[in-house]
Scaffold this active site. Structure first.
Site, PDB file in Angstrom:
ATOM      1  N   TYR A 144       1.008  -1.313  -0.046  1.00  0.00           N
ATOM      2  CA  TYR A 144      -0.051   0.073  -0.058  1.00  0.00           C
ATOM      3  C   TYR A 144       0.950   1.263  -0.109  1.00  0.00           C
ATOM      4  O   TYR A 144       0.277   2.250  -0.264  1.00  0.00           O
ATOM      5  CB  TYR A 144      -0.862   0.099   1.313  1.00  0.00           C
ATOM      6  CG  TYR A 144      -1.998  -1.005   1.082  1.00  0.00           C
ATOM      7  CD1 TYR A 144      -2.132  -1.952   0.196  1.00  0.00           C
ATOM      8  CD2 TYR A 144      -2.997  -1.417   2.329  1.00  0.00           C
ATOM      9  CE1 TYR A 144      -3.321  -2.780   0.047  1.00  0.00           C
ATOM     10  CE2 TYR A 144      -4.024  -2.048   2.333  1.00  0.00           C
ATOM     11  CZ  TYR A 144      -4.257  -2.913   1.265  1.00  0.00           C
ATOM     12  OH  TYR A 144      -5.042  -4.021   1.160  1.00  0.00           O
ATOM     13  N   LYS A 199       3.213 -14.991   3.170  1.00  0.00           N
ATOM     14  CA  LYS A 199       3.177 -15.739   2.074  1.00  0.00           C
ATOM     15  C   LYS A 199       4.592 -16.237   1.639  1.00  0.00           C
ATOM     16  O   LYS A 199       5.192 -15.840   0.635  1.00  0.00           O
ATOM     17  CB  LYS A 199       2.288 -14.738   0.862  1.00  0.00           C
ATOM     18  CG  LYS A 199       1.924 -15.684  -0.355  1.00  0.00           C
ATOM     19  CD  LYS A 199       0.883 -16.596   0.041  1.00  0.00           C
ATOM     20  CE  LYS A 199       0.430 -17.596  -1.451  1.00  0.00           C
ATOM     21  NZ  LYS A 199      -0.465 -18.652  -1.137  1.00  0.00           N
ATOM     22  N   ASP A 231      -3.266 -17.827   2.801  1.00  0.00           N
ATOM     23  CA  ASP A 231      -4.418 -18.517   2.414  1.00  0.00           C
ATOM     24  C   ASP A 231      -4.929 -19.396   3.336  1.00  0.00           C
ATOM     25  O   ASP A 231      -6.172 -19.476   3.767  1.00  0.00           O
ATOM     26  CB  ASP A 231      -4.260 -19.032   1.030  1.00  0.00           C
ATOM     27  CG  ASP A 231      -2.857 -19.812   1.014  1.00  0.00           C
ATOM     28  OD1 ASP A 231      -2.047 -19.656   1.716  1.00  0.00           O
ATOM     29  OD2 ASP A 231      -2.408 -20.369   0.002  1.00  0.00           O
ATOM     30  N   ASP A 255      -5.234  -5.846   6.363  1.00  0.00           N
ATOM     31  CA  ASP A 255      -6.494  -5.368   6.017  1.00  0.00           C
ATOM     32  C   ASP A 255      -7.638  -6.296   5.617  1.00  0.00           C
ATOM     33  O   ASP A 255      -8.776  -6.112   6.121  1.00  0.00           O
ATOM     34  CB  ASP A 255      -6.208  -4.661   4.706  1.00  0.00           C
ATOM     35  CG  ASP A 255      -7.408  -3.573   4.047  1.00  0.00           C
ATOM     36  OD1 ASP A 255      -8.091  -3.257   4.984  1.00  0.00           O
ATOM     37  OD2 ASP A 255      -7.191  -3.145   3.016  1.00  0.00           O
ATOM     38  N   ASP A 259     -10.984  -7.509   8.181  1.00  0.00           N
ATOM     39  CA  ASP A 259     -12.261  -7.436   7.852  1.00  0.00           C
ATOM     40  C   ASP A 259     -12.834  -8.736   7.968  1.00  0.00           C
ATOM     41  O   ASP A 259     -14.032  -8.934   8.706  1.00  0.00           O
ATOM     42  CB  ASP A 259     -12.548  -6.831   6.478  1.00  0.00           C
ATOM     43  CG  ASP A 259     -12.581  -5.261   6.427  1.00  0.00           C
ATOM     44  OD1 ASP A 259     -12.346  -4.742   7.699  1.00  0.00           O
ATOM     45  OD2 ASP A 259     -13.380  -4.895   5.404  1.00  0.00           O
TER      46      ASP A 259
END
Ligand code: NAD
Length: 374
Positions: A144, A199, A231, A255, A259
């Site tokens: 980001y 990852k 994942d 992020d 959520d």
């Protein structure tokens, strides 16, 4: 008698931000009164209301107020009036500006399920009833904050960079929190654990992340460390959410995972967050937005804002006992069956935003007569 003075910036922002921060402020004033502390609460403009007044989502005066404070309590930003995606200035820009200017590199999102609200979770009660986790997300690095480039209409590039120092800094935050949490499960203490999510099978940044986390972990022998690929983490959060303690992860993965995790607890109106800088300075806000659909009606749930104020007491002012007392007051109010409209059963009368704030103040005052203040 006043023990000390704390400067707290209150940025109510837009929509229900105004209504919920008013209730959090009531609670902060009660805490100060009870403990003989002096809180200097000063208000600043942010978001759409700031754009109305100054043309800027994050005016210089607001930034100066935040910089002169020990902590910031924010409501929410965002307004349908400024929803045009082509607009150059948008209320939400204030959030990125605050993170960048105040160097808020660690985002903390605790997720706990109040037992009487288990029905509101989309998962079965037996899966969610013991959820008590906290996501520690790196907030100012990674993809980001890379160099995005749109190359015509056929190709686009984003870059992801992490440095060892950035990973070390956020890892220490996660381990310190895990070591200090003293989590219990049905009354029994649970060993502290950090789950680092990356990852590493694909990304170089994740391999640096993993090696750095492992090195830092050696300084915290009392905290267990596990690694999960992102994942797999999304799946485990649904299948066994109560097994998690502290989840440590990078900006983008955090992020997404935060959520996913927030829906497990049922309602947006109940979840607080903190964004911390180096040292004790932090910005505290409910995870929800300005909710224009219910703004101005006095029906918003103020508990996420009140619990954000509890985090402010804990992390920025070092007032752990007071933070716990506020959290206990919120739990007592829910235990007694009081509900705002978002969490009330269809046939249950709901209390207003202001009444919910008053109920928390009453519960705090009743329960803390024996409490030892900091
Ligand atoms: P939202 O969180 O504002 O609302 C989503 C839904 O949840 C709505 O139906 C709303 O009524 C309900 N809700 C949210 N908080 C509640 C509360 N405390 N009590 C009861 N019900 C509650 O998300 P949205 O509708 O996608 O966004 C509205 C505006 O808020 C947008 O402009 C968006 O950009 C902004 N936003 C700001 C932040 C922030 O300030 N950190 C976060 C998310 C969204």
């Amino acid at each position: 008698m006043s023990k000390s003075g704390h400067q707290i910036a209150i940025l109510p922002g837009d929509g229900i931000g105004l209504e919920v921060t008013a209730e959090a402020e009531k609670v902060l004033r009660t805490v100060a009164e009870h403990c003989g502390d002096q809180f200097n609460l000063k208000h600043g403009l942010v978001g759409g209301v700031a754009m109305d007044a100054t043309g800027k989502a994050l005016p210089e005066a607001t930034l100066a107020l935040c910089r002169a404070s020990d902590a910031v309590l924010l409501g929410a930003v965002g307004s349908p009036k400024y929803d045009d995606p082509r607009a150059a200035v948008r209320p939400e820009q204030a959030l990125l500006g605050l993170r960048k200017e105040l160097r808020l590199f660690a985002n903390l999102r605790p997720v706990r399920l109040h037992p009487s609200l288990a029905e509101a979770s989309p998962l079965r009660t037996e899966l969610v009833r013991d959820i008590d986790l906290i996501i520690v997300r790196e907030l100012t690095g990674g993809i980001y904050f890379g160099a995005p480039r749109l190359e015509g209409s056929e190709r686009a590039v984003d870059t992801m960079v992490y440095t060892r120092a950035e990973v070390q800094r956020i890892t220490h935050v996660a381990f310190r929190i895990a070591g200090g949490r003293q989590r219990t499960l049905r009354g029994r203490p649970v060993p502290a654990k950090v789950t680092s999510v990356d990852k590493a099978n694909v990304l170089a940044c994740s391999r640096l992340w993993r090696l750095t986390v492992e090195a830092v972990a050696e300084e915290y022998p009392d905290v267990e460390l596990e690694h999960l690929l992102v994942d797999a983490a999304t799946m485990h959060l649904i299948k066994r959410p109560a097994d998690f303690d502290v989840i440590l992860t990078s900006n983008m993965f955090g992020d997404i995972l935060s959520d996913e995790t927030s829906v497990l607890a049922g309602s947006m109106g109940l979840l607080p967050s903190a964004s911390m800088a180096k040292g004790r300075f932090g910005l505290y806000e409910p995870i929800h937005g300005s909710a224009p659909d219910i703004a101005g009606r006095g029906i918003a749930n103020p508990l996420a804002a009140i619990l954000s104020a509890a985090m402010l007491l804990r992390h920025s002012l070092g007032m752990e006992a007071e933070a716990q007392a506020v959290e206990a007051a919120v739990a007592a109010v829910l235990d007694a069956g009081h509900r705002t409209a978002d969490i009330a059963a269809p046939d249950q009368p709901a209390v207003t935003t202001a009444r919910m704030g008053d109920l928390v103040v009453e519960a705090f005052t009743q329960d803390t007569t024996q409490m030892r203040c900091r």
